[in-house]
Write a protein that holds these residues in place. Structure first.
Motif, PDB file in Angstrom:
ATOM      1  N   SER A   1       3.665   5.516   3.207  1.00 25.14           N
ATOM      2  CA  SER A   1       2.423   5.301   3.744  1.00 25.14           C
ATOM      3  C   SER A   1       1.475   5.132   2.736  1.00 25.14           C
ATOM      4  O   SER A   1       0.626   4.257   2.776  1.00 25.14           O
ATOM      5  N   ASN A   2       1.714   5.631   1.193  1.00 24.16           N
ATOM      6  CA  ASN A   2       0.724   5.274   0.202  1.00 24.16           C
ATOM      7  C   ASN A   2       1.008   3.834  -0.117  1.00 24.16           C
ATOM      8  O   ASN A   2       0.146   3.260  -0.443  1.00 24.16           O
TER       9      ASN A   2
ATOM     10  N   SER B   1       5.430  10.182   3.401  1.00 24.55           N
ATOM     11  CA  SER B   1       4.158   9.995   2.248  1.00 24.55           C
ATOM     12  C   SER B   1       4.357   8.925   1.441  1.00 24.55           C
ATOM     13  O   SER B   1       3.438   8.252   1.029  1.00 24.55           O
TER      14      SER B   1
ATOM     15  N   SER C   1       9.398  13.621   5.981  1.00 21.39           N
ATOM     16  CA  SER C   1       8.079  13.802   5.547  1.00 21.39           C
ATOM     17  C   SER C   1       7.864  13.263   3.935  1.00 21.39           C
ATOM     18  O   SER C   1       6.771  12.730   3.640  1.00 21.39           O
TER      19      SER C   1
END
Length: 234
Positions: free
Chosen positions: A139-140, A136, A132
């Motif tokens: 993905s950013n 994050s 996770s």
């Protein structure tokens, strides 16, 4: 060619490799030692003597033999990122990073939980990018590049990145640099938490990746215009 001359001068009517040339010069003796490499390449002395010209490429390919090409080769080669980014990316692509699942198999540690999410066991597939925390971050970074898609599993990301990296556009070069910087920073954060018992939230890591990519890429005219269109301080 040197070996042809040696064969004609020293070999006479006998195979050149059978002659003991005690009186020969250092250069000649070194050429004689080429027998090992010649045999490895599967080339006979008769074939060498009859060559009209010598091709270094042909000899190299015969010595090198044939190996399977890695699909992520273009992602690694000519990557504009820092060498330390590319080094970690190569280890990750080769599944050579010492993740906890590998260490546990060798009996080095009993701890297998991922230090980033503290939920699932750590492995290459989990770390990039099923965790996770790393999801994050990546993905950013994708969003910063204008790629609105979720993070994929490691093998899917490698394939996608390799396909995308085939081009030489500014977008492709920045993408290669970004994934290399992201993998490196995630591995650094993982080590920071294990060995120094310190941790950073995802936001400053994302910002650091972007600023490092911009700082590295801005010195290249090809990338400076594209990078100027992106948000330097997200």
């Amino acid at each position: 060619m040197a070996l042809q001359w040696i064969h004609a001068y020293y070999g006479k009517a006998h195979p050149i490799w059978l002659n003991v040339l005690k009186q020969a010069s250092l250069v000649v003796r070194k050429n004689m030692k080429a027998k090992e490499y010649i045999e490895t390449a599967g080339v006979s002395m008769d074939e060498i003597v009859n060559w009209e010209k010598f091709s270094i490429k042909t000899m190299y390919l015969r010595l090198k033999s044939t190996f399977q090409k890695m699909p992520w080769k273009k992602l690694i080669c000519n990557n504009g990122g820092l060498p330390k980014w590319t080094f970690i990316l190569i280890l990750a692509a080769q599944r050579s990073l010492l993740t906890r699942d590998r260490l546990a198999k060798w009996g080095i540690t009993d701890e297998t939980v991922c230090p980033l999410c503290t939920v699932e066991n750590e492995s290459i597939e989990h770390l990039f990018f099923s965790c996770s925390f790393s999801t994050s971050v990546w993905s950013n970074i994708l969003s910063w590049q204008g790629l609105n898609r979720p993070a994929l599993g490691w093998q899917e990301e490698l394939k996608t990145a390799s396909d995308y990296a085939k081009g030489n556009s500014a977008d492709a070069v920045i993408y290669k640099m970004s994934i290399a910087a992201c993998v490196h920073q995630i591995w650094q954060e993982r080590n920071l938490r294990i060995f120094q018992h310190q941790s950073r939230p995802a936001t400053p890591i994302i910002r650091m990746i972007i600023q490092e990519v911009v700082g590295k890429g801005a010195i290249q005219k090809k990338l400076s215009r594209k990078l100027s269109e992106l948000n330097f301080y997200p």
